[in-house]
Design a protein around this motif. Structure first.
Motif, mmCIF file in Angstrom:
data_model
loop_
_atom_site.group_PDB
_atom_site.id
_atom_site.type_symbol
_atom_site.label_atom_id
_atom_site.label_comp_id
_atom_site.label_asym_id
_atom_site.label_seq_id
_atom_site.Cartn_x
_atom_site.Cartn_y
_atom_site.Cartn_z
ATOM 1 N N ILE A 78 0.842 -1.214 0.000
ATOM 2 C CA ILE A 78 0.000 0.000 0.000
ATOM 3 C C ILE A 78 0.870 1.256 0.000
ATOM 4 O O ILE A 78 0.588 2.221 -0.709
ATOM 5 C CB ILE A 78 -0.977 0.020 1.206
ATOM 6 C CG1 ILE A 78 -1.896 -1.201 1.162
ATOM 7 C CG2 ILE A 78 -1.828 1.294 1.194
ATOM 8 C CD1 ILE A 78 -2.714 -1.413 2.435
ATOM 9 N N HIS A 79 1.955 1.226 0.777
ATOM 10 C CA HIS A 79 2.891 2.364 0.800
ATOM 11 C C HIS A 79 3.350 2.694 -0.633
ATOM 12 O O HIS A 79 3.285 3.846 -1.076
ATOM 13 C CB HIS A 79 4.094 2.003 1.688
ATOM 14 C CG HIS A 79 5.182 3.040 1.728
ATOM 15 N ND1 HIS A 79 5.564 3.665 2.880
ATOM 16 C CD2 HIS A 79 5.967 3.572 0.753
ATOM 17 C CE1 HIS A 79 6.533 4.532 2.607
ATOM 18 N NE2 HIS A 79 6.799 4.484 1.323
ATOM 19 N N GLU A 80 3.782 1.676 -1.355
ATOM 20 C CA GLU A 80 4.262 1.920 -2.719
ATOM 21 C C GLU A 80 3.110 2.339 -3.636
ATOM 22 O O GLU A 80 3.305 3.101 -4.582
ATOM 23 C CB GLU A 80 4.965 0.674 -3.271
ATOM 24 C CG GLU A 80 6.176 0.214 -2.463
ATOM 25 C CD GLU A 80 7.160 1.324 -2.122
ATOM 26 O OE1 GLU A 80 7.342 2.258 -2.933
ATOM 27 O OE2 GLU A 80 7.749 1.284 -1.020
ATOM 28 N N ILE A 82 0.659 4.238 -2.758
ATOM 29 C CA ILE A 82 0.431 5.680 -2.551
ATOM 30 C C ILE A 82 1.403 6.473 -3.430
ATOM 31 O O ILE A 82 1.002 7.418 -4.125
ATOM 32 C CB ILE A 82 0.613 6.082 -1.060
ATOM 33 C CG1 ILE A 82 -0.371 5.326 -0.170
ATOM 34 C CG2 ILE A 82 0.445 7.592 -0.875
ATOM 35 C CD1 ILE A 82 -0.185 5.570 1.338
ATOM 36 N N HIS A 83 2.673 6.058 -3.445
ATOM 37 C CA HIS A 83 3.634 6.723 -4.346
ATOM 38 C C HIS A 83 3.126 6.655 -5.786
ATOM 39 O O HIS A 83 3.190 7.627 -6.534
ATOM 40 C CB HIS A 83 4.996 6.011 -4.298
ATOM 41 C CG HIS A 83 5.827 6.333 -3.090
ATOM 42 N ND1 HIS A 83 6.142 7.616 -2.715
ATOM 43 C CD2 HIS A 83 6.421 5.527 -2.174
ATOM 44 C CE1 HIS A 83 6.896 7.581 -1.615
ATOM 45 N NE2 HIS A 83 7.070 6.330 -1.260
ATOM 46 N N TYR A 84 2.659 5.456 -6.148
ATOM 47 C CA TYR A 84 2.200 5.243 -7.528
ATOM 48 C C TYR A 84 0.998 6.131 -7.837
ATOM 49 O O TYR A 84 0.921 6.729 -8.906
ATOM 50 C CB TYR A 84 1.864 3.750 -7.694
ATOM 51 C CG TYR A 84 1.422 3.341 -9.085
ATOM 52 C CD1 TYR A 84 2.067 3.833 -10.214
ATOM 53 C CD2 TYR A 84 0.386 2.423 -9.262
ATOM 54 C CE1 TYR A 84 1.677 3.441 -11.491
ATOM 55 C CE2 TYR A 84 -0.006 2.018 -10.520
ATOM 56 C CZ TYR A 84 0.637 2.540 -11.633
ATOM 57 O OH TYR A 84 0.245 2.144 -12.890
ATOM 58 N N ALA A 96 9.545 13.331 -1.301
ATOM 59 C CA ALA A 96 9.161 11.930 -1.564
ATOM 60 C C ALA A 96 8.033 11.476 -0.627
ATOM 61 O O ALA A 96 7.104 10.800 -1.051
ATOM 62 C CB ALA A 96 10.363 11.022 -1.418
ATOM 63 N N HIS A 97 8.136 11.840 0.636
ATOM 64 C CA HIS A 97 7.047 11.551 1.570
ATOM 65 C C HIS A 97 6.505 12.876 2.082
ATOM 66 O O HIS A 97 6.532 13.154 3.277
ATOM 67 C CB HIS A 97 7.509 10.669 2.721
ATOM 68 C CG HIS A 97 8.067 9.351 2.258
ATOM 69 N ND1 HIS A 97 9.388 9.032 2.313
ATOM 70 C CD2 HIS A 97 7.444 8.278 1.697
ATOM 71 C CE1 HIS A 97 9.574 7.817 1.810
ATOM 72 N NE2 HIS A 97 8.412 7.337 1.426
ATOM 73 N N GLY A 98 6.049 13.692 1.166
ATOM 74 C CA GLY A 98 5.629 15.061 1.482
ATOM 75 C C GLY A 98 4.204 15.146 1.990
ATOM 76 O O GLY A 98 3.610 14.167 2.448
ATOM 77 N N ARG A 119 8.813 4.836 6.712
ATOM 78 C CA ARG A 119 10.175 4.300 6.640
ATOM 79 C C ARG A 119 10.279 3.252 5.524
ATOM 80 O O ARG A 119 9.344 2.508 5.273
ATOM 81 C CB ARG A 119 10.585 3.714 7.978
ATOM 82 C CG ARG A 119 10.062 2.356 8.210
ATOM 83 C CD ARG A 119 10.304 1.869 9.603
ATOM 84 N NE ARG A 119 9.318 0.854 9.902
ATOM 85 C CZ ARG A 119 9.378 -0.382 9.432
ATOM 86 N NH1 ARG A 119 10.390 -0.743 8.680
ATOM 87 N NH2 ARG A 119 8.445 -1.260 9.714
ATOM 88 N N HIS A 120 11.411 3.236 4.887
ATOM 89 C CA HIS A 120 11.688 2.215 3.881
ATOM 90 C C HIS A 120 12.788 1.306 4.360
ATOM 91 O O HIS A 120 12.983 0.234 3.883
ATOM 92 C CB HIS A 120 12.233 2.857 2.599
ATOM 93 C CG HIS A 120 11.189 3.364 1.696
ATOM 94 N ND1 HIS A 120 10.707 2.655 0.642
ATOM 95 C CD2 HIS A 120 10.531 4.533 1.670
ATOM 96 C CE1 HIS A 120 9.800 3.367 0.001
ATOM 97 N NE2 HIS A 120 9.678 4.525 0.614
ATOM 98 N N ARG A 121 13.547 1.852 5.289
ATOM 99 C CA ARG A 121 14.737 1.123 5.698
ATOM 100 C C ARG A 121 14.377 -0.061 6.570
ATOM 101 O O ARG A 121 13.302 -0.143 7.125
ATOM 102 C CB ARG A 121 15.728 2.040 6.400
ATOM 103 C CG ARG A 121 16.158 3.133 5.461
ATOM 104 C CD ARG A 121 17.509 3.670 5.712
ATOM 105 N NE ARG A 121 18.456 2.709 6.235
ATOM 106 C CZ ARG A 121 19.509 2.327 5.568
ATOM 107 N NH1 ARG A 121 19.696 2.747 4.351
ATOM 108 N NH2 ARG A 121 20.373 1.549 6.128
#
Ligand SMILES: [Zn+2]
Length: 223
Positions: A78-80, A82-84, A96-98, A119-121
């Motif tokens: 889901i995180h990715e 949202i970027h998409y 990027a996470h604005g 977080r991605h890490r």
């Protein structure tokens, strides 16, 4: 759980309908061996005909090397997504996470009881699940104040690092080891002389089964 491409594609479809009103076009899904991220949206930025930039050629990449539980895997997808959603609608976020990303994330977390974060890490907890046995070439550096640091060398960089690490400021001694302990999987392999600070007791405990390495002329061998 074991991540498969089918599973990710299935989740993408499900969340597209449930969360994104079916507004996302299908995109290629790839699995990756990366240990440094859980998920990643890849894309290209091209000049648009009407001026400015346009985002295109999206790919959803999910790591299959980390043993994520189902919830974390879903949250990662889901995180990715949202970027998409933001980039494929050619929206411009503040970073990027604005602002837009955070607003959508908070909204989805509330409406769907999710726990998506920015977080991605990889966290320590996730690193601890990475138990694959690999060979690690480890330099333990001792600093002037008695503290320790380690460098996991890329295989091809060991001769360079063997020479360069002792020259770093405050390094008084370097000792090399070879270890198969999966504990060391969590450290990124270095090609450049960089040292991670590490707790002495923790390190000693994990070096118990390690083999000392020595260098004789152009040969590095176990002691
Ligand atoms: Zn992100």
């Amino acid at each position: 759980m074991t991540v498969t491409q089918d599973y990710i594609e299935h989740k993408f479809k499900e969340f597209n309908v449930l969360i994104f009103d079916g507004k996302l076009k299908p995109l290629p899904v790839r699995l990756s061996c990366a240990r440094t991220f859980l998920g990643q949206l890849r894309y290209r930025r091209v000049h648009s005909l009407i001026g400015g930039w346009k985002f295109t050629d999206f790919q959803l990449v999910i790591s299959r090397k980390l043993d994520m539980d189902e919830r974390l895997l879903e949250d990662t997808v889901i995180h990715e997504m949202i970027h998409y959603y933001i980039l494929s609608h050619q929206m411009r976020d503040t970073s990027a996470h604005g602002t837009i990303f955070r607003r959508m994330m908070t909204d989805i977390n509330e409406r769907f009881g999710r726990n998506i974060s920015i977080r991605h890490r990889i966290t320590d907890e996730e690193s601890e699940k990475d138990m694959e046995v690999r060979r690690h070439l480890i330099c333990v550096s001792r600093f002037a104040d008695g503290s320790l640091g380690i460098t996991i060398s890329a295989r091809t960089s060991i001769f360079c690092l063997w020479k360069e690490l002792p020259c770093l400021p405050n390094v008084v001694e370097c000792t090399w080891y070879m270890s198969l302990n999966p504990y060391f999987n969590r450290f990124r392999r270095s090609r450049t002389p960089k040292i991670y600070r590490i707790d002495k007791d923790e390190l000693e405990q994990h070096l118990v089964s390690a083999v000392r390495l020595i260098k004789e002329g152009n040969v590095i061998r176990s002691l």
